[in-house]
Design a protein around this motif. Structure first.
Motif, PDB file in Angstrom:
ATOM      1  N   VAL A   1      -2.853  18.126  19.926  1.00  0.00           N
ATOM      2  CA  VAL A   1      -3.285  17.054  19.020  1.00  0.00           C
ATOM      3  C   VAL A   1      -2.029  16.365  18.506  1.00  0.00           C
ATOM      4  N   ASN A   2      -1.912  15.078  18.772  1.00  0.00           N
ATOM      5  CA  ASN A   2      -0.663  14.380  18.440  1.00  0.00           C
ATOM      6  C   ASN A   2      -0.884  12.932  18.022  1.00  0.00           C
ATOM      7  N   ASN A   3      -2.088  12.593  17.552  1.00  0.00           N
ATOM      8  CA  ASN A   3      -2.396  11.168  17.383  1.00  0.00           C
ATOM      9  C   ASN A   3      -2.941  10.789  16.017  1.00  0.00           C
ATOM     10  N   ASP A   4      -2.790  11.643  15.001  1.00  0.00           N
ATOM     11  CA  ASP A   4      -3.380  11.342  13.701  1.00  0.00           C
ATOM     12  C   ASP A   4      -2.454  11.860  12.607  1.00  0.00           C
TER      13      ASP A   4
ATOM     14  N   VAL B   1      -2.451  22.939  19.423  1.00  0.00           N
ATOM     15  CA  VAL B   1      -1.074  22.644  19.023  1.00  0.00           C
ATOM     16  C   VAL B   1      -1.058  21.274  18.375  1.00  0.00           C
ATOM     17  N   MET B   2      -0.806  21.246  17.073  1.00  0.00           N
ATOM     18  CA  MET B   2      -0.684  19.975  16.357  1.00  0.00           C
ATOM     19  C   MET B   2       0.797  19.657  16.239  1.00  0.00           C
ATOM     20  N   THR B   3       1.221  18.624  16.933  1.00  0.00           N
ATOM     21  CA  THR B   3       2.638  18.266  16.983  1.00  0.00           C
ATOM     22  C   THR B   3       2.839  16.865  16.431  1.00  0.00           C
ATOM     23  N   GLY B   4       3.971  16.675  15.766  1.00  0.00           N
ATOM     24  CA  GLY B   4       4.274  15.344  15.248  1.00  0.00           C
ATOM     25  C   GLY B   4       4.720  14.375  16.316  1.00  0.00           C
ATOM     26  N   SER B   5       5.044  14.877  17.502  1.00  0.00           N
ATOM     27  CA  SER B   5       5.575  14.005  18.552  1.00  0.00           C
ATOM     28  C   SER B   5       4.480  13.138  19.157  1.00  0.00           C
ATOM     29  N   THR B   6       4.868  11.991  19.640  1.00  0.00           N
ATOM     30  CA  THR B   6       3.950  11.019  20.230  1.00  0.00           C
ATOM     31  C   THR B   6       4.121  10.989  21.740  1.00  0.00           C
ATOM     32  N   ASP B   7       3.016  10.935  22.460  1.00  0.00           N
ATOM     33  CA  ASP B   7       3.059  10.756  23.913  1.00  0.00           C
ATOM     34  C   ASP B   7       2.842   9.276  24.206  1.00  0.00           C
ATOM     35  N   ILE B   8       3.847   8.639  24.788  1.00  0.00           N
ATOM     36  CA  ILE B   8       3.742   7.219  25.122  1.00  0.00           C
ATOM     37  C   ILE B   8       3.590   7.030  26.631  1.00  0.00           C
ATOM     38  N   GLY B   9       3.065   8.079  27.273  1.00  0.00           N
ATOM     39  CA  GLY B   9       2.872   8.025  28.713  1.00  0.00           C
ATOM     40  C   GLY B   9       3.834   8.894  29.488  1.00  0.00           C
ATOM     41  N   GLN B  10       4.823   9.465  28.786  1.00  0.00           N
ATOM     42  CA  GLN B  10       5.867  10.228  29.477  1.00  0.00           C
ATOM     43  C   GLN B  10       5.434  11.642  29.815  1.00  0.00           C
ATOM     44  N   GLY B  11       4.281  12.096  29.316  1.00  0.00           N
ATOM     45  CA  GLY B  11       3.793  13.420  29.649  1.00  0.00           C
ATOM     46  C   GLY B  11       4.269  14.517  28.723  1.00  0.00           C
ATOM     47  N   SER B  12       4.671  14.156  27.500  1.00  0.00           N
ATOM     48  CA  SER B  12       5.216  15.162  26.590  1.00  0.00           C
ATOM     49  C   SER B  12       4.175  16.187  26.174  1.00  0.00           C
ATOM     50  N   GLU B  13       2.909  15.779  26.054  1.00  0.00           N
ATOM     51  CA  GLU B  13       1.909  16.758  25.634  1.00  0.00           C
ATOM     52  C   GLU B  13       1.723  17.845  26.693  1.00  0.00           C
TER      53      GLU B  13
ATOM     54  N   VAL C   1       0.866  -1.182   0.000  1.00  0.00           N
ATOM     55  CA  VAL C   1       0.000   0.000   0.000  1.00  0.00           C
ATOM     56  C   VAL C   1       0.900   1.228   0.000  1.00  0.00           C
ATOM     57  N   PRO C   2       0.699   2.173  -0.946  1.00  0.00           N
ATOM     58  CA  PRO C   2       1.550   3.367  -0.964  1.00  0.00           C
ATOM     59  C   PRO C   2       1.451   4.134   0.358  1.00  0.00           C
ATOM     60  N   PRO C   3       2.552   4.737   0.827  1.00  0.00           N
ATOM     61  CA  PRO C   3       2.510   5.465   2.098  1.00  0.00           C
ATOM     62  C   PRO C   3       1.443   6.551   2.132  1.00  0.00           C
ATOM     63  N   GLY C   4       1.182   7.183   0.980  1.00  0.00           N
ATOM     64  CA  GLY C   4       0.196   8.241   0.935  1.00  0.00           C
ATOM     65  C   GLY C   4      -1.230   7.767   1.150  1.00  0.00           C
ATOM     66  N   LYS C   5      -1.441   6.463   1.059  1.00  0.00           N
ATOM     67  CA  LYS C   5      -2.779   5.906   1.285  1.00  0.00           C
ATOM     68  C   LYS C   5      -2.898   5.261   2.666  1.00  0.00           C
ATOM     69  N   ILE C   6      -1.894   5.481   3.527  1.00  0.00           N
ATOM     70  CA  ILE C   6      -1.897   4.916   4.878  1.00  0.00           C
ATOM     71  C   ILE C   6      -2.074   6.038   5.889  1.00  0.00           C
ATOM     72  N   ARG C   7      -3.017   5.872   6.772  1.00  0.00           N
ATOM     73  CA  ARG C   7      -3.254   6.833   7.861  1.00  0.00           C
ATOM     74  C   ARG C   7      -3.001   6.128   9.185  1.00  0.00           C
ATOM     75  N   ILE C   8      -2.229   6.749  10.062  1.00  0.00           N
ATOM     76  CA  ILE C   8      -1.947   6.189  11.382  1.00  0.00           C
ATOM     77  C   ILE C   8      -2.702   6.990  12.436  1.00  0.00           C
ATOM     78  N   ILE C   9      -3.595   6.320  13.152  1.00  0.00           N
ATOM     79  CA  ILE C   9      -4.255   6.912  14.314  1.00  0.00           C
ATOM     80  C   ILE C   9      -3.726   6.185  15.542  1.00  0.00           C
ATOM     81  N   GLN C  10      -3.232   6.947  16.489  1.00  0.00           N
ATOM     82  CA  GLN C  10      -2.628   6.349  17.677  1.00  0.00           C
ATOM     83  C   GLN C  10      -3.593   6.442  18.858  1.00  0.00           C
ATOM     84  N   PRO C  11      -4.145   5.323  19.299  1.00  0.00           N
ATOM     85  CA  PRO C  11      -4.902   5.350  20.560  1.00  0.00           C
ATOM     86  C   PRO C  11      -3.957   5.689  21.706  1.00  0.00           C
TER      87      PRO C  11
END
Length: 758
Positions: free
Chosen positions: A500-503, A467-479, A220-230
């Protein structure tokens, strides 16, 4: 200004997590969603002769059954030596043979039981040393020597360093399997729409790299892939790669033409998630009589397991500690990474530095003793100062190592207690105290061509910021930290910030969560975006009020006179007025921050991080010499963090890291016998829990890094790194016995004490 920097700010997501509102992957239900399950090998090394799926396909409620022949077979992961499903050969116990999608988990599990697999067993290898022997079974054909990687680094002349040395000490350290034990198990949901676009509800730490990397595997081309992070229930590095279950879920969704969710069981999480890589490390160190370090010479043997994930690249970090924790004029480092039929390893908090620092800081104590210096004075004699550049090319523009050593030792009473405990030991329970320090990247790590992170900041008509950020919060409190930076700069309360950091469809690009980089990189990006927005707002206010923008500021939701604090216009009113000007203007800014670091050259030299973190930990403990039980009484920690941004969050990082490091040193051990995980449950895998957690006294050394956002450095990994060395140094102070192998279980401690007595 809102005065948020350095304050104790609760995590923004805490209320929802404590009330149960948070929706994890297990809580997501898509219309028509099926449940996926994976059949794994029960052999560690075997040829697959035949797979019979007929009965499974015929089971009512089963919508798809797939094997390797139903997939493209494109290799995946960091080493590109693993395929989602195995059709010819299995190389470790976690290997994926077939997968099913069914109406319920129970039906899917029943379908797995109906799949018949015929194997032809092959000779297996369970130690790197055996894998290197002549005539050893070959695990991957393209590596007939069973060696996928070698790493070599050197500076100075080790042979000359040995000649300069008055004392040379050599030891071999044996480090073991442990696993991440995230409270949230691994999982993914795959969902195709009618146009062939793929949405993945994924727990990945690297959403943008994940899209690129999984694309060729699934077609699947990368442009057709969407990542949503719960919401991610813990990462610690375990979600830094692509693993077979993720493309398998995509293949099931494609075959069934319905969304599919795969969620690991807890046992599966123990068996099939990545581990910290076992290492055998031989270290020779030299010193002059005046206490000056002369050389380090290191050889390591890494158990790569059946496939290559990020665990194989931990030498990249190990060599930094070997070369640059204290001044080392001559250094040589060689690593051999070896395939075995054991489980394979991934990225894990500290990324090889726990193994390296355990050895280096154990030797620092031994060398100090050999030249008659106390461990603190010896370390201070060899510690770097701010402004130094190591011989590996790392620029320590700020360096709080000396302050960390002095603060942790003074607050713990290290020197006084060490002398007292050594001279007054009596009875079966002996008390000891030990010290150890660390070096780690604190401003990202240029392991890709870029280490940047994007930010989009939008202000609405009422002065609220998204604030739309590319960074991911994995529980460390970055947001929360990102919101603090923006609120502080814009003079609005943190309650007026939404992160907003999950889409991946909405957020800008980021390289992912690793290398303790998020506060430094994502924080800098968000702060710069906020500064742009502030300049824009002040310019607009100055124009309307016929004032100079230089004399204005943003405070408490208003544009104010900077000198007097007198409000000039309410922020929301100013923004709304911009909609009615002749040239309409909304307040939105974008920013991308790329730190001033470089990819290291072919000799692994170069300033790989924009900043470096330092720390010292002192451990006070008791050893029961009749049972071998080690009880940690107190940990005194001092960490160079550049500047504290969130006092509450940084205390949590230190406490969590210390507990994780204590577990690594004393209780945690993923028992792997002949390639099989023997303790895949919390009943048999011993985590440190509240009753075993000691008092933790944390001090933060603020060196105000000029590159860091508001002067901050990264801290996420550092607290876990040096605690194991401090523990073995404390045990030596208590008993006179040294340990070079972990974990320090009562059995191992008692056995070693008896050997020493005999």
């Amino acid at each position: 200004m809102t005065g948020l920097i350095g304050k104790r700010v609760p995590k923004l997501d805490a209320p929802k997590k404590t009330t149960g509102e948070t929706r994890y992957l297990q809580d997501i239900e898509l219309p028509g969603m099926l449940h996926g399950k994976i059949l794994r090998s029960d052999r560690v090394h075997a040829r697959i002769v035949r797979i019979d799926t007929d009965e499974a396909k015929a089971l009512p409620g089963v919508h798809a059954v797939i094997t390797a022949k139903d997939t493209p077979g494109v290799p995946l992961g960091h080493g590109k030596d693993n395929t989602p499903l195995k059709g010819d050969k299995v190389r470790c116990i976690r290997d994926e043979i077939a997968a099913v999608a069914a109406e319920s988990e129970e039906i899917a599990e029943e379908a797995l039981r109906l799949i018949r697999v015929e194997y032809e067993d092959l000779p297996a290898i369970f130690s790197p040393a055996d894998a290197l022997k002549e005539g050893a079974p070959v695990i991957h054909g393209k590596h007939p020597d069973n060696i996928p990687f070698r790493f070599d680094y050197a500076h100075g002349d080790v042979d000359a360093g040995k000649e300069e040395s008055d004392i040379v000490i050599e030891d071999t350290f044996t480090l073991h399997f442990v696993t991440h034990c995230c409270m949230g198990v691994s999982g993914v949901i795959a969902d195709f729409d009618s146009s062939g676009n793929l949405t993945l509800h994924s727990l990945t730490q690297i959403p943008f790299l994940f899209k690129k990397d999984i694309s060729p595997v699934i077609g699947v081309p990368p442009g057709k892939i969407r990542i949503i992070q719960p919401v991610i229930g813990g990462g610690f590095g375990s979600k830094l790669d692509i693993y077979p279950f993720e493309p398998i879920c995509v293949f099931l969704a494609r075959a069934a033409k319905r969304p599919v969710r795969i969620v690991f069981t807890r046992e599966e999480e123990f068996v099939a998630s990545p581990t910290r890589q076992p290492v055998e490390l031989t270290l020779a160190s030299g010193v002059k009589k005046d206490g000056t370090l002369t050389f380090r010479d290191v050889r390591t043997l890494h158990d790569n397991g059946g496939y290559t994930s990020w665990g194989a690249t931990t030498p990249f970090v190990i060599m930094q500690t070997i070369s640059s924790l204290y001044r080392v004029p001559h250094c040589r480092y060689h690593t051999t990474v070896v395939y075995t039929n054991n489980p394979y390893s991934g990225s894990f908090r500290g990324y090889g530095n726990l193994q390296a620092t355990f050895a280096v800081e154990s030797h620092m104590d031994r060398l100090a003793e050999a030249v008659g210096m106390d461990p603190l004075a010896f370390r201070l004699h060899n510690a770097q100062e701010p402004g130094e550049t190591t011989l590996q090319g790392m620029n320590f523009d700020t360096c709080g190592l000396r302050e960390c050593l002095e603060t942790a030792s003074a607050k713990s009473g290290f020197l006084e207690k060490r002398r007292a405990y050594r001279s007054k030991q009596a009875g079966p329970v002996r008390r000891g105290i030990g010290i150890a320090s660390l070096l780690h990247v604190g401003g990202g790590a240029k392991i890709y061509r870029t280490d940047g992170c994007g930010t989009i900041l939008k202000l609405d008509d009422f002065g609220h910021a998204t604030v739309m950020t590319g960074s991911t919060d994995i529980g460390q409190g970055s947001e929360t930290v990102i919101a603090q930076f923006v609120a502080e700069e814009l003079g609005i309360p943190i309650s007026a910030i939404n992160v907003v950091n999950n889409d991946s469809e909405i957020t800008p690009w980021d390289v992912g969560v690793h290398a303790s980089r998020t506060t430094f990189i994502a924080g800098n990006s968000a702060l710069r975006a906020a500064k742009k927005a502030k300049d824009k707002l002040l310019a607009a206010a100055a124009k309307k009020a016929d004032l100079s923008a230089d004399g204005l500021d943003l405070r408490d939701g208003h544009v104010v006179d900077a000198a007097t604090g007198k409000p000039i216009v309410e922020l929301g009113k100013l923004i709304r007025s911009l909609h009615f000007t002749q040239r309409s203007d909304i307040v939105m800014t974008t920013e991308y921050y790329e730190p001033p670091s470089v990819m290291q050259d072919r000799e692994f030299k170069g300033n790989v991080s924009a900043s470096y973190a330092f720390g010292t930990q002192v451990v006070e403990l008791e050893v029961d010499t009749e049972t071998g039980i080690v009880r940690i009484l107190k940990v005194t920690a001092a960490h160079d963090v550049g500047r504290v941004i969130n006092q509450l969050g940084i205390e949590g990082q230190v406490e969590g890291g210390v507990v994780m490091g204590i577990g690594y040193a004393t209780t945690e051990h993923l028992v792997v016998e002949e390639g099989v995980v023997k303790n895949p449950s919390f009943r048999d895998y011993k985590l440190v829990t509240a009753p075993e957690t000691p008092e933790i006294d944390s001090t933060f050394i603020e060196t105000i890094d000029p590159e860091g956002p508001a002067g901050a450095k990264g801290i996420g990994e550092a607290p876990a790194i040096c605690i194991s060395a401090a523990i073995v140094n404390a045990i030596h102070n208590a008993t006179g016995v040294r340990f070079t192998e972990l974990p320090l279980t009562p059995e191992r401690v008692l056995r070693r004490l008896k050997e020493e007595r005999e």
